[in-house]
Design a protein around this motif. Structure first.
Motif, PDB file in Angstrom:
ATOM      1  N   ARG A   1     -32.656  -9.177  23.824  1.00 36.42           N
ATOM      2  CA  ARG A   1     -31.592 -10.156  23.818  1.00 36.42           C
ATOM      3  C   ARG A   1     -31.797 -10.983  25.247  1.00 36.42           C
ATOM      4  NH1 ARG A   1     -25.305  -9.221  25.772  1.00 36.42           N
ATOM      5  NH2 ARG A   1     -26.385  -9.280  27.676  1.00 36.42           N
ATOM      6  N   GLU A   2     -32.405 -10.429  26.325  1.00 35.79           N
ATOM      7  CA  GLU A   2     -32.637 -10.797  27.717  1.00 35.79           C
ATOM      8  C   GLU A   2     -33.803 -11.603  27.930  1.00 35.79           C
ATOM      9  OE1 GLU A   2     -30.143 -11.765  29.798  1.00 35.79           O
ATOM     10  OE2 GLU A   2     -28.815 -10.936  28.277  1.00 35.79           O
ATOM     11  N   PHE A   3     -34.969 -10.831  27.487  1.00 37.34           N
ATOM     12  CA  PHE A   3     -36.310 -11.203  27.826  1.00 37.34           C
ATOM     13  C   PHE A   3     -37.265 -11.487  26.458  1.00 37.34           C
ATOM     14  CE2 PHE A   3     -34.660  -8.249  31.206  1.00 37.34           C
ATOM     15  CZ  PHE A   3     -35.183  -8.913  31.971  1.00 37.34           C
ATOM     16  N   GLU A   4     -37.951 -12.234  26.900  1.00 36.64           N
ATOM     17  CA  GLU A   4     -38.842 -12.903  25.710  1.00 36.64           C
ATOM     18  C   GLU A   4     -40.210 -12.504  25.561  1.00 36.64           C
ATOM     19  OE1 GLU A   4     -39.121 -17.245  25.975  1.00 36.64           O
ATOM     20  OE2 GLU A   4     -40.295 -17.040  27.823  1.00 36.64           O
ATOM     21  N   HIS A   5     -40.829 -12.165  26.595  1.00 41.04           N
ATOM     22  CA  HIS A   5     -42.459 -11.979  26.192  1.00 41.04           C
ATOM     23  C   HIS A   5     -42.630 -10.475  25.816  1.00 41.04           C
ATOM     24  CE1 HIS A   5     -46.547 -11.190  27.152  1.00 41.04           C
ATOM     25  NE2 HIS A   5     -46.900 -12.653  27.453  1.00 41.04           N
ATOM     26  N   PRO A   6     -43.473 -10.312  25.006  1.00 40.68           N
ATOM     27  CA  PRO A   6     -43.440  -8.797  24.416  1.00 40.68           C
ATOM     28  C   PRO A   6     -43.923  -7.826  25.439  1.00 40.68           C
ATOM     29  CG  PRO A   6     -44.418 -10.257  22.797  1.00 40.68           C
ATOM     30  CD  PRO A   6     -44.193 -11.240  24.006  1.00 40.68           C
ATOM     31  N   ALA A   7     -44.859  -8.104  26.339  1.00 45.19           N
ATOM     32  CA  ALA A   7     -45.250  -7.107  27.416  1.00 45.19           C
ATOM     33  C   ALA A   7     -44.111  -6.952  28.355  1.00 45.19           C
ATOM     34  CB  ALA A   7     -46.410  -7.803  28.244  1.00 45.19           C
ATOM     35  N   VAL A   8     -43.388  -7.897  28.767  1.00 48.21           N
ATOM     36  CA  VAL A   8     -42.441  -7.694  29.773  1.00 48.21           C
ATOM     37  C   VAL A   8     -41.207  -6.985  28.948  1.00 48.21           C
ATOM     38  CG1 VAL A   8     -40.170  -8.854  30.813  1.00 48.21           C
ATOM     39  CG2 VAL A   8     -42.644  -9.831  30.839  1.00 48.21           C
ATOM     40  N   GLN A   9     -41.026  -6.922  27.851  1.00 54.46           N
ATOM     41  CA  GLN A   9     -40.085  -6.119  27.134  1.00 54.46           C
ATOM     42  C   GLN A   9     -40.382  -4.624  26.993  1.00 54.46           C
ATOM     43  OE1 GLN A   9     -39.926  -7.785  22.891  1.00 54.46           O
ATOM     44  NE2 GLN A   9     -38.220  -9.286  23.719  1.00 54.46           N
ATOM     45  N   ALA A  10     -41.922  -4.674  26.712  1.00 51.22           N
ATOM     46  CA  ALA A  10     -42.445  -3.201  26.680  1.00 51.22           C
ATOM     47  C   ALA A  10     -42.324  -2.454  27.791  1.00 51.22           C
ATOM     48  CB  ALA A  10     -43.887  -3.127  26.083  1.00 51.22           C
ATOM     49  N   GLY A  11     -42.787  -3.236  29.085  1.00 52.40           N
ATOM     50  CA  GLY A  11     -42.713  -2.490  30.362  1.00 52.40           C
ATOM     51  C   GLY A  11     -41.454  -2.283  30.866  1.00 52.40           C
ATOM     52  N   LEU A  12     -40.300  -3.017  30.675  1.00 50.55           N
ATOM     53  CA  LEU A  12     -38.894  -2.784  31.055  1.00 50.55           C
ATOM     54  C   LEU A  12     -38.689  -1.479  30.092  1.00 50.55           C
ATOM     55  CD1 LEU A  12     -37.412  -6.136  31.564  1.00 50.55           C
ATOM     56  CD2 LEU A  12     -37.860  -4.678  33.325  1.00 50.55           C
ATOM     57  N   LEU A  13     -38.874  -1.187  28.972  1.00 50.72           N
ATOM     58  CA  LEU A  13     -38.224  -0.354  28.151  1.00 50.72           C
ATOM     59  C   LEU A  13     -39.174   1.263  28.536  1.00 50.72           C
ATOM     60  CD1 LEU A  13     -38.147  -2.055  24.890  1.00 50.72           C
ATOM     61  CD2 LEU A  13     -36.453  -1.088  26.245  1.00 50.72           C
ATOM     62  N   PHE A  14     -40.376   0.958  28.956  1.00 49.67           N
ATOM     63  CA  PHE A  14     -41.106   2.099  29.599  1.00 49.67           C
ATOM     64  C   PHE A  14     -40.443   2.904  30.511  1.00 49.67           C
ATOM     65  CE2 PHE A  14     -44.151   4.037  32.014  1.00 49.67           C
ATOM     66  CZ  PHE A  14     -44.758   5.213  31.167  1.00 49.67           C
TER      67      PHE A  14
ATOM     68  N   GLY B   1     -53.549  -9.899  27.662  1.00 52.30           N
ATOM     69  CA  GLY B   1     -52.531 -10.772  28.147  1.00 52.30           C
ATOM     70  C   GLY B   1     -52.954 -11.984  28.983  1.00 52.30           C
ATOM     71  N   PRO B   2     -51.922 -12.684  29.360  1.00 49.99           N
ATOM     72  CA  PRO B   2     -52.328 -13.833  30.347  1.00 49.99           C
ATOM     73  C   PRO B   2     -52.367 -13.281  31.745  1.00 49.99           C
ATOM     74  CG  PRO B   2     -49.720 -13.302  30.152  1.00 49.99           C
ATOM     75  CD  PRO B   2     -50.439 -12.708  29.327  1.00 49.99           C
ATOM     76  N   ALA B   3     -52.565 -12.103  32.097  1.00 56.33           N
ATOM     77  CA  ALA B   3     -52.799 -11.406  33.441  1.00 56.33           C
ATOM     78  C   ALA B   3     -53.364 -10.158  32.990  1.00 56.33           C
ATOM     79  CB  ALA B   3     -51.881 -11.497  34.422  1.00 56.33           C
ATOM     80  N   PRO B   4     -54.405  -9.668  33.984  1.00 57.54           N
ATOM     81  CA  PRO B   4     -54.846  -8.266  33.776  1.00 57.54           C
ATOM     82  C   PRO B   4     -53.807  -7.039  33.659  1.00 57.54           C
ATOM     83  CG  PRO B   4     -55.931  -9.459  35.582  1.00 57.54           C
ATOM     84  CD  PRO B   4     -54.743 -10.290  35.252  1.00 57.54           C
TER      85      PRO B   4
END
Length: 525
Positions: free
Chosen positions: A183-196, A98-101
Motif C-alpha cells: 500500500r505504501e511503497f511502489e518500487h519492487p526492490a524497496v518493497q522486498a527490502g523492507l519485507l526482508f 536495478g537503478p543502483a548497485p
C-alpha cells in the motif's frame, strides 16, 4: 546421590537464563543455573574451524541495538568484556539489474534516504514520513511495551485508544506486513527490502496484526551490531556477571524432572540421581514442550496446560541454513561505478528483487522444498574485527531460510547439506567473482536446520525464535493463554525464555521482564 539447596534454580544457560540469573543474584538470592551443554551461552556460540584463528558464529551474530537494551547497561557487561561494533553501511541489498548497485541502509538515515531515492523518490519521501510518524510510537509505546510484562489484549487496546499515537499504532497493526508495504511503497526492490527486514523476525508476512513492524523498524534507530571477538564473548560476559555476584553455573548436566509438591515447584532431579532443591523458585528458559511435557510428571501439569503446551507452534520460516567459509581474501562486491563502498557493507543480501519472492519461499517451505532462486544474506565479520581470522585472511558466512522438513523428512539434510552449500557458494561468487578464483576459498562447512536442533534442542524444528508469532502466540498470550505473565500453574515455577513476550532473537527482554515479575512476587526491591 547428592542434594544441593539454593534459593533459585534457572533451567538453561542461554542468554535469557543468564540475564535472569544475574538479576536474581544481584538481588541477593543464591542461584544455580543448570545447562545440558558443556559451555554456557546457548546460541551465543563462536567456534574455531580449520586453520587456527578462523572464528565462526554458528547461531547468533546480528545483535540489533543490543547496547541500548536496559539489561546490557545495568549488568555492566562491557566491564565484563563485551564490546560491540555498529558498521555505518549496515545493510546492502544487491540489485544487479536495478537503478543502483544496491539498496542501502546506513546508520546515517539521510544516506539511507539518498539510496532509496535512486529507486523511487516517492518511496524515499514515504520512508521519511513513516519514520517521523512512528518515532514517538517506538519511543513511548512499543519500546516500553517490550521492556515490561505484557498487558491483557483488551486493556492494551483501551490504553492505546487514548492517544493519537496509540490509535495510529492500532490502525497500522491491523494490516499484514505485505499489505502495508504494497500500500505504501511502489518500487519492487524497496518493497522486498523492507519485507526482508521484517522477515528477520520471522513473522509470516501474510499475517494480519503485524503491519506496524515495518514503520517501527524504520523509526527505531537501532541497527545490526556485532560482538568483538565473536558472539560467545557476550555469553562469557554474562557468565562473568553471574559469577561475580556469587551465582553458580553447572554445565554438562541433564534434567530428569521438575519436582512439584503441594502445588509448588520445589526441586529439580538430575539424570544420575542428584537433586537440587529450590527454596524460592525455579525459572525455565526452555520451550513449553521441554518444561511442561518432557520435564514434568503428567500428574503435575493440568490437562489443559498439557494440551496448550503440545499445541505450541514453531515458525515455518525460521530455520536457517548456514554456509561458513575460510577465505584467503574478502569478497569483492565492487561491481559498477561508484559502488566500491559495498565492500564495507556489514550485511549483504543476495538474490532478492521483489516481494513476490517471499510467497514462493513460503510455498517451498510448506512443501518441504528448497526455494529458488536463492535468497541469502551474510557478513564477513573479520572485515570489521580482525581478531576473527588470521592476519590477512577472512572468516565469512551466508544464511538462507530453508525448510526443516526437507522432502518431508529432516534427516534428508545429512545427505543434502554439503551439495546445497556448494550451490550457495556459486551464487555468492556471482556477486563476488573473486570467490571463484583458485585458492580463495580455503575451507568451508555447512549447518542445516537439523544441525541447529541437534545442537540446541530448545530450538525445536530449527526455530531460532522458539515459537511462531501466530495462532495468538503474541504478547499476553505468549507462549499460550494463562502463561503470558511469566508465571505458570505452579507457585514458584516461572518462564523466562524466548517462548515468552516479546519473543526470540538476542534481546534478553523475556528474562528482563521475568525478573520484574519475580522480584514483585518475592517482595524484592
Amino acid at each position: 546421590m547428592a542434594t544441593t539447596t539454593t534459593d533459585a534454580i534457572i533451567l538453561g544457560a542461554g542468554h535469557n537464563g543468564l540475564v535472569l540469573q544475574t538479576y536474581l543474584a544481584k538481588a541477593g538470592l543464591e542461584t544455580i543455573c543448570l545447562e545440558r551443554a558443556e559451555t554456557a551461552g546457548g546460541g551465543l556460540a563462536t567456534i574455531e574451524f580449520g586453520e587456527d584463528g578462523f572464528l565462526h558464529n554458528t547461531h547468533s551474530f546480528y545483535h540489533r541495538g543490543i547496547t541500548e537494551l536496559p539489561w546490557y547497561r545495568e549488568l555492566e557487561l562491557e566491564r565484563h568484556g563485551a564490546s560491540y561494533l555498529t558498521p555505518e553501511l549496515n545493510v546492502a541489498m544487491l540489485t544487479p539489474d536495478g537503478p543502483a548497485p544496491a539498496l542501502e541502509w546506513w546508520t546515517d538515515f539521510d544516506r539511507t534516504l539518498v539510496s532509496f531515492s535512486k529507486y523511487s523518490q516517492r518511496d524515499a519521501d514515504t520512508l521519511q514520513r513513516w519514520r517521523d510518524a512512528f518515532r514517538p510510537i517506538v519511543q513511548n509505546l512499543l519500546g516500553p511495551e517490550a521492556e515490561a510484562p505484557p498487558l491483557p489484549p483488551e486493556q492494551r487496546r483501551l490504553k492505546l485508544e487514548q492517544s493519537v499515537e496509540g490509535r495510529l499504532l492500532l490502525e497500522t497493526s491491523v494490516m499484514s506486513p505485505l499489505e502495508f508495504v504494497r500500500r505504501e511503497f511502489e518500487h519492487p526492490a524497496v518493497q522486498a527490502g523492507l519485507l526482508f527486514f521484517n522477515g528477520l523476525r520471522e513473522v509470516d508476512l501474510r499475517q494480519p496484526g503485524f503491519g506496524h513492524h515495518i514503520p517501527a523498524l524504520l523509526a527505531s534507530g537501532r541497527y545490526a551490531q556485532m560482538c568483538v571477538g565473536g558472539s560467545a564473548k557476550l555469553g562469557e560476559a554474562l557468565v562473568g556477571a553471574v559469577t561475580e555476584k556469587g551465582g553458580e553455573i553447572c554445565c554438562g548436566v541433564e534434567i530428569e524432572r521438575i519436582v512439584a509438591e503441594g502445588g509448588r515447584a520445589t526441586a529439580v532431579d538430575l539424570v544420575g540421581g542428584d537433586r537440587v532443591v529450590a527454596r524460592k523458585l525455579i525459572a525455565s528458559s526452555l520451550n513449553p514442550q521441554q518444561t511442561f511435557l518432557d520435564m514434568m510428571a503428567a500428574d503435575d501439569v493440568p490437562a489443559e496446560w498439557r494440551k496448550k503446551a503440545e499445541a505450541f507452534e514453531y515458525n515455518l520460516l525460521a530455520p536457517l541454513f548456514g554456509l561458513h567459509v575460510n577465505l584467503a581474501e574478502a569478497p569483492d562486491y565492487a561491481a559498477g561505478a561508484g559502488s566500491a563502498h559495498l565492500n564495507d557493507a556489514f550485511m549483504t543480501i543476495h538474490g532478492l528483487q521483489n516481494a513476490e519472492q517471499f510467497e514462493a519461499i513460503v510455498a517451498a517451505h510448506e512443501g518441504g522444498k528448497i526455494p529458488g532462486p536463492q535468497v541469502m544474506w551474510g557478513s564477513v565479520p573479520s572485515r570489521f574485527d580482525a581478531s576473527q581470522a588470521p592476519d590477512g585472511k577472512h572468516a565469512a558466512f551466508m544464511w538462507e531460510k530453508l525448510p526443516y522438513h526437507l522432502g518431508g523428512d529432516p534427516s534428508s539434510w545429512d545427505a543434502a547439506k554439503d551439495e546445497h552449500g556448494q550451490r550457495m557458494l556459486e551464487a555468492w561468487a556471482n556477486d563476488a567473482p573473486n570467490l571463484a578464483k583458485h585458492g580463495v576459498v580455503l575451507d568451508s562447512f555447512t549447518q542445516s536446520p537439523l544441525d541447529v536442533e541437534r545442537t540446541l534442542p530448545n530450538m525445536r524444528h530449527g526455530d531460532l525464535l522458539i515459537g511462531a508469532f501466530a495462532n495468538d502466540q503474541v504478547g499476553y498470550h505468549r507462549p499460550f493463554p494463562g502463561a503470558g505473565e511469566y508465571r505458570t500453574h505452579l507457585d514458584g515455577l516461572y518462564l523466562c525464555g524466548s517462548c515468552c513476550h516479546p519473543g526470540g532473537n538476542v534481546t534478553g527482554l523475556p528474562a528482563f521482564n521475568a525478573a520484574q515479575v519475580i522480584r514483585a512476587d518475592l517482595g524484592i526491591n
